[in-house]
Design a protein around this motif. Structure first.
Motif, PDB file in Angstrom:
ATOM      1  N   LEU A 165       0.814  -1.212   0.000  1.00 29.98           N
ATOM      2  CA  LEU A 165       0.000   0.000   0.000  1.00 29.98           C
ATOM      3  C   LEU A 165       0.853   1.270   0.000  1.00 29.98           C
ATOM      4  CD1 LEU A 165      -2.762  -1.024   2.584  1.00 29.98           C
ATOM      5  CD2 LEU A 165      -2.970  -0.950   0.100  1.00 29.98           C
ATOM      6  N   MET A 166       1.992   1.237   0.676  1.00 30.60           N
ATOM      7  CA  MET A 166       2.814   2.427   0.842  1.00 30.60           C
ATOM      8  C   MET A 166       3.779   2.657  -0.312  1.00 30.60           C
ATOM      9  SD  MET A 166       1.809   3.898   3.541  1.00 30.60           S
ATOM     10  CE  MET A 166       3.149   5.084   3.698  1.00 30.60           C
ATOM     11  N   LEU A 167       4.223   1.604  -0.991  1.00 34.59           N
ATOM     12  CA  LEU A 167       5.247   1.747  -2.029  1.00 34.59           C
ATOM     13  C   LEU A 167       4.854   2.716  -3.135  1.00 34.59           C
ATOM     14  CD1 LEU A 167       8.046   0.864  -2.823  1.00 34.59           C
ATOM     15  CD2 LEU A 167       7.048  -1.047  -4.093  1.00 34.59           C
ATOM     16  N   PRO A 168       3.621   2.644  -3.678  1.00 34.90           N
ATOM     17  CA  PRO A 168       3.252   3.617  -4.723  1.00 34.90           C
ATOM     18  C   PRO A 168       3.298   5.062  -4.234  1.00 34.90           C
ATOM     19  CG  PRO A 168       1.702   1.781  -4.688  1.00 34.90           C
ATOM     20  CD  PRO A 168       2.548   1.658  -3.466  1.00 34.90           C
ATOM     21  N   ILE A 169       3.026   5.268  -2.947  1.00 33.49           N
ATOM     22  CA  ILE A 169       3.067   6.620  -2.395  1.00 33.49           C
ATOM     23  C   ILE A 169       4.504   7.093  -2.229  1.00 33.49           C
ATOM     24  CG2 ILE A 169       2.431   8.044  -0.408  1.00 33.49           C
ATOM     25  CD1 ILE A 169       0.057   6.222   0.044  1.00 33.49           C
ATOM     26  N   LEU A 170       5.361   6.183  -1.718  1.00 33.46           N
ATOM     27  CA  LEU A 170       6.743   6.563  -1.467  1.00 33.46           C
ATOM     28  C   LEU A 170       7.524   6.810  -2.754  1.00 33.46           C
ATOM     29  CD1 LEU A 170       7.591   4.121   1.472  1.00 33.46           C
ATOM     30  CD2 LEU A 170       6.923   6.529   1.584  1.00 33.46           C
ATOM     31  N   ILE A 171       7.141   6.154  -3.840  1.00 35.72           N
ATOM     32  CA  ILE A 171       7.837   6.357  -5.117  1.00 35.72           C
ATOM     33  C   ILE A 171       7.680   7.794  -5.600  1.00 35.72           C
ATOM     34  CG2 ILE A 171       7.737   5.753  -7.572  1.00 35.72           C
ATOM     35  CD1 ILE A 171       7.293   2.889  -6.779  1.00 35.72           C
ATOM     36  N   ILE A 172       6.564   8.425  -5.229  1.00 36.40           N
ATOM     37  CA  ILE A 172       6.309   9.804  -5.658  1.00 36.40           C
ATOM     38  C   ILE A 172       7.391  10.745  -5.143  1.00 36.40           C
ATOM     39  CG2 ILE A 172       4.744  11.756  -5.334  1.00 36.40           C
ATOM     40  CD1 ILE A 172       2.441   9.809  -5.399  1.00 36.40           C
ATOM     41  N   VAL A 173       7.893  10.497  -3.945  1.00 40.53           N
ATOM     42  CA  VAL A 173       8.828  11.437  -3.308  1.00 40.53           C
ATOM     43  C   VAL A 173      10.107  11.612  -4.118  1.00 40.53           C
ATOM     44  CG1 VAL A 173      10.132  11.939  -1.222  1.00 40.53           C
ATOM     45  CG2 VAL A 173       7.848  10.935  -1.053  1.00 40.53           C
ATOM     46  N   PRO A 174      10.858  10.557  -4.448  1.00 41.25           N
ATOM     47  CA  PRO A 174      12.081  10.789  -5.250  1.00 41.25           C
ATOM     48  C   PRO A 174      11.784  11.300  -6.650  1.00 41.25           C
ATOM     49  CG  PRO A 174      11.658   8.435  -4.989  1.00 41.25           C
ATOM     50  CD  PRO A 174      10.723   9.130  -4.069  1.00 41.25           C
ATOM     51  N   LEU A 175      10.660  10.896  -7.235  1.00 43.96           N
ATOM     52  CA  LEU A 175      10.328  11.371  -8.582  1.00 43.96           C
ATOM     53  C   LEU A 175      10.083  12.874  -8.603  1.00 43.96           C
ATOM     54  CD1 LEU A 175       7.968   8.589 -10.018  1.00 43.96           C
ATOM     55  CD2 LEU A 175      10.276   9.174 -10.774  1.00 43.96           C
ATOM     56  N   SER A 176       9.646  13.438  -7.483  1.00 42.48           N
ATOM     57  CA  SER A 176       9.386  14.882  -7.443  1.00 42.48           C
ATOM     58  C   SER A 176      10.665  15.698  -7.525  1.00 42.48           C
ATOM     59  CB  SER A 176       8.620  15.240  -6.172  1.00 42.48           C
ATOM     60  OG  SER A 176       9.421  15.022  -5.022  1.00 42.48           O
ATOM     61  N   PHE A 177      11.830  15.055  -7.333  1.00 34.75           N
ATOM     62  CA  PHE A 177      13.116  15.753  -7.410  1.00 34.75           C
ATOM     63  C   PHE A 177      13.805  15.534  -8.760  1.00 34.75           C
ATOM     64  CE2 PHE A 177      12.389  15.060  -2.879  1.00 34.75           C
ATOM     65  CZ  PHE A 177      12.614  16.329  -2.375  1.00 34.75           C
ATOM     66  N   ASN A 178      13.085  14.934  -9.697  1.00 33.22           N
ATOM     67  CA  ASN A 178      13.646  14.667 -11.015  1.00 33.22           C
ATOM     68  C   ASN A 178      13.922  15.975 -11.750  1.00 33.22           C
ATOM     69  OD1 ASN A 178      14.409  13.631 -13.453  1.00 33.22           O
ATOM     70  ND2 ASN A 178      12.534  12.436 -13.793  1.00 33.22           N
ATOM     71  N   VAL A 179      15.136  16.133 -12.259  1.00 33.27           N
ATOM     72  CA  VAL A 179      15.479  17.355 -12.981  1.00 33.27           C
ATOM     73  C   VAL A 179      14.806  17.400 -14.342  1.00 33.27           C
ATOM     74  CG1 VAL A 179      17.548  16.455 -14.127  1.00 33.27           C
ATOM     75  CG2 VAL A 179      17.410  18.897 -13.537  1.00 33.27           C
ATOM     76  N   GLU A 180      14.460  16.227 -14.873  1.00 28.91           N
ATOM     77  CA  GLU A 180      13.798  16.139 -16.173  1.00 28.91           C
ATOM     78  C   GLU A 180      12.283  16.157 -15.993  1.00 28.91           C
ATOM     79  OE1 GLU A 180      15.402  16.310 -18.890  1.00 28.91           O
ATOM     80  OE2 GLU A 180      17.431  16.041 -18.092  1.00 28.91           O
ATOM     81  N   PRO A 181      11.547  16.644 -16.994  1.00 26.72           N
ATOM     82  CA  PRO A 181      10.076  16.710 -16.886  1.00 26.72           C
ATOM     83  C   PRO A 181       9.405  15.371 -17.183  1.00 26.72           C
ATOM     84  CG  PRO A 181      10.747  17.638 -18.970  1.00 26.72           C
ATOM     85  CD  PRO A 181      12.028  17.298 -18.231  1.00 26.72           C
ATOM     86  N   TYR A 182       9.820  14.332 -16.464  1.00 29.47           N
ATOM     87  CA  TYR A 182       9.288  13.002 -16.702  1.00 29.47           C
ATOM     88  C   TYR A 182       8.685  12.437 -15.421  1.00 29.47           C
ATOM     89  CZ  TYR A 182      12.455  13.462 -20.697  1.00 29.47           C
ATOM     90  OH  TYR A 182      13.118  13.918 -21.803  1.00 29.47           O
ATOM     91  N   PHE A 183       7.764  11.490 -15.614  1.00 24.89           N
ATOM     92  CA  PHE A 183       7.159  10.781 -14.499  1.00 24.89           C
ATOM     93  C   PHE A 183       7.827   9.422 -14.307  1.00 24.89           C
ATOM     94  CE2 PHE A 183       2.830  12.600 -13.232  1.00 24.89           C
ATOM     95  CZ  PHE A 183       3.248  13.895 -13.474  1.00 24.89           C
ATOM     96  N   SER A 184       9.115   9.329 -14.562  1.00 27.18           N
ATOM     97  CA  SER A 184       9.830   8.058 -14.444  1.00 27.18           C
ATOM     98  C   SER A 184      11.260   8.323 -14.002  1.00 27.18           C
ATOM     99  CB  SER A 184       9.814   7.304 -15.782  1.00 27.18           C
ATOM    100  OG  SER A 184      10.450   8.080 -16.794  1.00 27.18           O
ATOM    101  N   PHE A 185      11.896   7.285 -13.484  1.00 22.04           N
ATOM    102  CA  PHE A 185      13.278   7.406 -13.034  1.00 22.04           C
ATOM    103  C   PHE A 185      14.215   7.440 -14.237  1.00 22.04           C
ATOM    104  CE2 PHE A 185      11.208   5.622  -9.298  1.00 22.04           C
ATOM    105  CZ  PHE A 185      11.744   6.403  -8.281  1.00 22.04           C
ATOM    106  N   THR A 186      15.114   8.417 -14.268  1.00 23.82           N
ATOM    107  CA  THR A 186      16.109   8.508 -15.332  1.00 23.82           C
ATOM    108  C   THR A 186      17.335   7.694 -14.935  1.00 23.82           C
ATOM    109  OG1 THR A 186      17.108  10.490 -14.363  1.00 23.82           O
ATOM    110  CG2 THR A 186      15.296  10.810 -15.931  1.00 23.82           C
TER     111      THR A 186
END
Length: 284
Positions: A31-52
């Motif tokens: 239940l928590m993993l999808p929520i926690l993934i949002i946190v590092p993605l919000s610091f992405n320098v690129e305008p993507y919704f995925s890990f570079t």
């Protein structure tokens, strides 16, 4: 590791105990993993919704605060944040007052048709929001409240009242009503006894209900879609529009801030719950 378990536990009891705990942790992680993934993605320098690739290598240049800066430089986001806190605070205050009064009335042993009234007051938690929003839209239209802060605050207060009723009613469960009668018999007015005796004992439940009402208003989007105008745009409404019109990680940055706010509120609720138990223990 097993010293705390009862001595009579067999191997099957032990396996069941730890198996249940493991299952609970796995469900929590799921239940928590999808929520926690949002946190590092919000610091992405690129305008993507995925890990570079840079983020996966933990390259500092792959991380940025640009999306957090965009929240406070974009007029649409600043307006949404201001509206969410404004509407949420007013709706929480209104819901807390009405819900507390209703809970006190429902806790009275002489309250007629208690079950029916309770069911009606708690119905906003049961009826699908789309039905409530549609009904409010047609009802509020006749009074000119659609597209106004007044209508939005009233609608959110209606959704928050059931949470206040539940929390305050739970606090009143162990309340000794003889304290109220003793205060009245000593010459104090019922209102003064209620304010000086009852409110201090149920204050943690009242505050908890108010926080639940605030969170309900803060996260609500369906009612906002029906009742709010351009000037009443809230954070969930702006996030909904962003997903449809212009997708960028600013939405993830806002979601991360909402997670932080939610965690802070949950911690506050837990502190209030423990304080309520301590006060009830001291009073009785």
């Amino acid at each position: 590791m097993m010293k705390h378990l009862p001595a009579y536990y067999t191997i099957w009891h032990i396996l069941g105990y730890y198996g249940l705990r493991l299952t609970a942790y796995l469900v929590l992680g799921f239940l928590m993993l999808p929520i926690l993934i949002i946190v590092p993605l919000s610091f992405n320098v690129e305008p993507y919704f995925s890990f570079t690739q840079g983020m996966l290598r933990l390259d500092p240049d792959a991380y940025s605060l640009r999306w957090y800066e965009a929240i406070f430089t974009d007029q649409r986001w600043t307006l949404s944040i201001r509206n969410s806190f404004f509407v949420g605070a007013l709706a929480a205050i209104l819901a807390t007052v009405l819900g507390t009064i209703a809970a006190v009335g429902l806790s009275s042993p002489v309250m007629p048709a208690k079950r029916l009234i309770t069911a009606l007051l708690l119905s906003p938690m049961i009826v699908p929001l789309i039905i409530i929003a549609a009904g409010m839209f047609f009802f509020y239209t006749g009074f000119g409240l659609v597209g106004s802060f007044t209508g939005l605050v009233m609608a959110h207060a209606v959704l928050g009242v059931p949470f206040v009723i539940i929390t305050v009613t739970a606090t009143l469960t162990g309340f000794d009503r003889s304290l109220f009668h003793a205060g009245v018999s000593m010459g104090a007015s019922p209102l003064k006894v209620f304010w000086d005796v009852v409110i201090p004992l149920i204050r943690p439940g009242v505050i908890s209900g108010g926080l639940f009402a605030f969170v309900t208003s803060f996260d609500e989007v369906v009612v906002v879609l029906f009742l709010a105008g351009p000037e009443q745009r809230t954070i969930p409404r702006q996030m909904f529009s962003g997903l449809r019109e212009q997708i960028n990680p600013t939405i993830l940055a806002v979601a991360t801030l909402l997670i932080v706010i939610s965690v802070a509120l949950l911690v506050t609720l837990e502190i209030l719950r423990r304080r309520s138990e301590r006060l009830r223990g001291e009073a009785f």
